[in-house]
Design a protein around this motif. Structure first.
Motif, short mmCIF file in Angstrom:
data_model
loop_
_atom_site.label_atom_id
_atom_site.label_comp_id
_atom_site.label_asym_id
_atom_site.label_seq_id
_atom_site.Cartn_x
_atom_site.Cartn_y
_atom_site.Cartn_z
N VAL A 20 0.84 -1.20 0.00
CA VAL A 20 0.00 0.00 0.00
C VAL A 20 0.87 1.25 0.00
N LEU A 21 1.92 1.27 0.83
CA LEU A 21 2.83 2.42 0.86
C LEU A 21 3.54 2.60 -0.48
N LEU A 22 3.93 1.51 -1.11
CA LEU A 22 4.56 1.59 -2.43
C LEU A 22 3.59 2.14 -3.47
N GLY A 23 2.34 1.70 -3.41
CA GLY A 23 1.33 2.21 -4.34
C GLY A 23 1.08 3.70 -4.15
N VAL A 24 1.01 4.13 -2.89
CA VAL A 24 0.82 5.56 -2.62
C VAL A 24 2.04 6.34 -3.07
N GLU A 25 3.22 5.78 -2.86
CA GLU A 25 4.47 6.43 -3.32
C GLU A 25 4.45 6.61 -4.84
N LEU A 26 4.00 5.59 -5.55
CA LEU A 26 3.91 5.69 -7.01
C LEU A 26 2.87 6.73 -7.43
N LEU A 27 1.75 6.80 -6.73
CA LEU A 27 0.74 7.81 -7.05
C LEU A 27 1.27 9.22 -6.81
#
Length: 174
Positions: free
Chosen positions: A61-68
């Motif tokens: 989830v943190l990686l996905g938010v970082e990508l966003l």
């Protein structure tokens, strides 16, 4: 590659990008604008520690938010960049003060995300930041290349009838 080497690579790319963005740069649509982001992404994705094995869901989830955040920063940066064309058709770009604001907001969001991950006990590797930086550069480059297609060359100064004629200079009499 170690975390220290990744951190140095991230710092070098960010400094290079920030220094270069405030100089007028010619945009070449034929060049490989996507190459540096792809190399950064490949280097980051080769690392095994991009997802924490003990907190897999939170890490993803943190990686996905970082990508966003990276995608939004790249889009914001590209849309706040001034793009123009010379009379000869060369397209140029230069970042504006609004671009600085986009960078500051993006960095603040990333720091907040890192703090959240630390509070949750998630081990965060620099690879996630490297992937987000690659996404930022890729989106910015893609939008700028797309924007160059709609930029028309600046109109050259038109001459009035007779401007090309040489006019004799008159002597002043005292």
């Amino acid at each position: 590659m170690s975390g220290f080497v990744n951190a140095l690579m991230i710092a070098a790319v960010v400094v290079l990008v920030i220094v270069r963005q405030f100089r007028a740069q010619r945009i070449g649509t034929g060049r490989r604008w996507w190459l540096v982001p792809v190399i950064l992404a490949v280097v980051a994705l080769r690392e095994p520690g991009i997802v924490d094995a003990h907190h897999r869901t939170e890490s993803i989830v943190l990686l996905g938010v970082e990508l966003l955040i990276g995608l939004a920063t790249g889009a914001g940066w590209a849309w706040t960049t001034r793009v123009w064309a010379d009379p000869d058709g060369a397209v140029w770009s230069k970042s504006t003060k609004a671009s600085v604001t986009v960078w500051i907001i993006g960095i603040a969001l990333r720091v907040g995300l890192f703090a959240l991950g630390s509070a949750l006990g998630v081990h965060q590797d620099s690879s996630a930041l490297l992937v987000a930086l690659a996404a930022t550069l890729l989106v910015r480059g893609g939008i700028l290349v797309w924007r160059t297609q709609s930029v028309t060359p600046a109109a050259s100064a038109t001459t009035a009838y007779g401007d090309s004629m040489v006019r004799p200079t008159r002597k002043e009499r005292v």
